[in-house]
Motif scaffolding. Sequence first.
Motif, PDB file in Angstrom:
ATOM      1  N   GLY A 127      40.662  49.028  35.853  1.00  0.00           N
ATOM      2  CA  GLY A 127      39.490  48.600  36.601  1.00  0.00           C
ATOM      3  C   GLY A 127      38.529  47.795  35.756  1.00  0.00           C
ATOM      4  O   GLY A 127      37.954  46.802  36.224  1.00  0.00           O
ATOM      5  N   SER A 128      38.340  48.206  34.504  1.00  0.00           N
ATOM      6  CA  SER A 128      37.454  47.466  33.594  1.00  0.00           C
ATOM      7  C   SER A 128      37.982  46.070  33.341  1.00  0.00           C
ATOM      8  O   SER A 128      37.227  45.091  33.359  1.00  0.00           O
ATOM      9  N   LEU A 129      39.292  45.976  33.109  1.00  0.00           N
ATOM     10  CA  LEU A 129      39.897  44.667  32.854  1.00  0.00           C
ATOM     11  C   LEU A 129      39.816  43.775  34.094  1.00  0.00           C
ATOM     12  O   LEU A 129      39.509  42.580  34.001  1.00  0.00           O
ATOM     13  N   THR A 162      53.895  46.192  34.337  1.00  0.00           N
ATOM     14  CA  THR A 162      54.595  47.025  35.313  1.00  0.00           C
ATOM     15  C   THR A 162      53.950  46.906  36.685  1.00  0.00           C
ATOM     16  O   THR A 162      54.633  46.748  37.698  1.00  0.00           O
ATOM     17  N   ALA A 163      52.618  46.968  36.710  1.00  0.00           N
ATOM     18  CA  ALA A 163      51.902  46.840  37.987  1.00  0.00           C
ATOM     19  C   ALA A 163      52.175  45.486  38.629  1.00  0.00           C
ATOM     20  O   ALA A 163      52.394  45.387  39.844  1.00  0.00           O
ATOM     21  N   ARG A 164      52.177  44.451  37.811  1.00  0.00           N
ATOM     22  CA  ARG A 164      52.414  43.099  38.314  1.00  0.00           C
ATOM     23  C   ARG A 164      53.810  42.991  38.925  1.00  0.00           C
ATOM     24  O   ARG A 164      53.981  42.457  40.040  1.00  0.00           O
ATOM     25  N   GLU A 165      54.818  43.494  38.214  1.00  0.00           N
ATOM     26  CA  GLU A 165      56.185  43.381  38.708  1.00  0.00           C
ATOM     27  C   GLU A 165      56.427  44.279  39.930  1.00  0.00           C
ATOM     28  O   GLU A 165      57.102  43.879  40.878  1.00  0.00           O
ATOM     29  N   GLY A 191      39.492  39.675  36.285  1.00  0.00           N
ATOM     30  CA  GLY A 191      39.944  39.314  37.620  1.00  0.00           C
ATOM     31  C   GLY A 191      41.452  39.267  37.734  1.00  0.00           C
ATOM     32  O   GLY A 191      42.195  39.436  36.766  1.00  0.00           O
ATOM     33  N   THR A 192      41.899  39.010  38.938  1.00  0.00           N
ATOM     34  CA  THR A 192      43.327  38.957  39.215  1.00  0.00           C
ATOM     35  C   THR A 192      44.009  37.827  38.463  1.00  0.00           C
ATOM     36  O   THR A 192      45.181  37.928  38.092  1.00  0.00           O
ATOM     37  N   ASP A 193      43.293  36.752  38.206  1.00  0.00           N
ATOM     38  CA  ASP A 193      43.909  35.627  37.495  1.00  0.00           C
ATOM     39  C   ASP A 193      44.307  36.025  36.083  1.00  0.00           C
ATOM     40  O   ASP A 193      45.313  35.544  35.553  1.00  0.00           O
TER      41      ASP A 193
END
Length: 328
Positions: free
Chosen positions: A302-304, A88-91, A309-311
């Motif tokens: 945040g942990s993930l 959801t955050a990505r989209e 990272g963003t990748d």
Amino acid sequence: MGIEEQQAAIDAEHGDPEGLPVMRARFEHNGSPRYMLYTMKRLGLDHEHGFHLDFELVSDELEGGVETVEAKLQDGDADLIDIDYISTARERAEGAPIVAFHPYGRTVGGLVAHEDSDIDSLADLRGKDVGVVRRLDKNWILVRAACREAHGFDPDEAATPVEAGSKVELTRLLHDGEVDAVLQFWPIIPEITERGPYEEVLPMSRLVQTLSGTENKLPISTFLTSEEYLAEHGDAARAFADAYRATVDRLVEDDEPWEVVGERLMSYDDPAIVRAVRDGWREMVVRDWDAETLDGMDQLFGSLHAIGGTDALGVDHIPDGMFRLLDE
């Protein structure tokens, strides 16, 4: 059981909207929300709470790089779907006007391998072929983060992720020996392990709790709608949340609805598998949320991100306005 047979059972409960606001729900034919939504329809809890649920099943394949249910919502063909909040955050960060307005549950999967496999933990994934639905799937992100933190390697580099494209194809890859293990979704694991010879090496829910730093059960998957629908039909969204809580109560406290679900929506003829799915659902589901829940979800993100990272996540933050607490 195929989409057509399941949809026929759902259609038998649809009825007429009777002038109530309509919420078009589009959910995967092999995803666990269908158990809850079918029960809501069968018990008439949508109308009881003031809205009409128009419930259809869709495939779990990808359309243009996103899951079918996401495409339905973004194209204006659905008002209600569920996906994990990282997706959801990505989209939303990419401009999709989607909103997470209620929790569903800790919808992660598990690492499954053959009983004779030498894979006993995440540390054993080096050099292995691991089946995933797609590389941006939440289960793979959790595994990458946990391996980096606990074992000092990234399986995206030290192992070979094999994208299946669907949950059905993922199971086939395992059965045909084309991969060493798979990260399958939790409702499908009981069928695989009960019929054998396979075992769940590690449930991803354990990683969720470890990486979030809290004992609170966090919803990974949430119910989504569009900004437009929420603005125009906020009462219907609140009515769905009320009906959802009532349906969850019935499914947690009463075994009878599960007997009906097993008969009409599952392809399993083994009562042990139905009971395993029932018990797994009860452990997975999140009835409600509050600001503290959202803080925990932010901490997990945040942990993930700190580890993968963003990748790995495909996004570097949770966009403003993504979560909405309807009682505010």
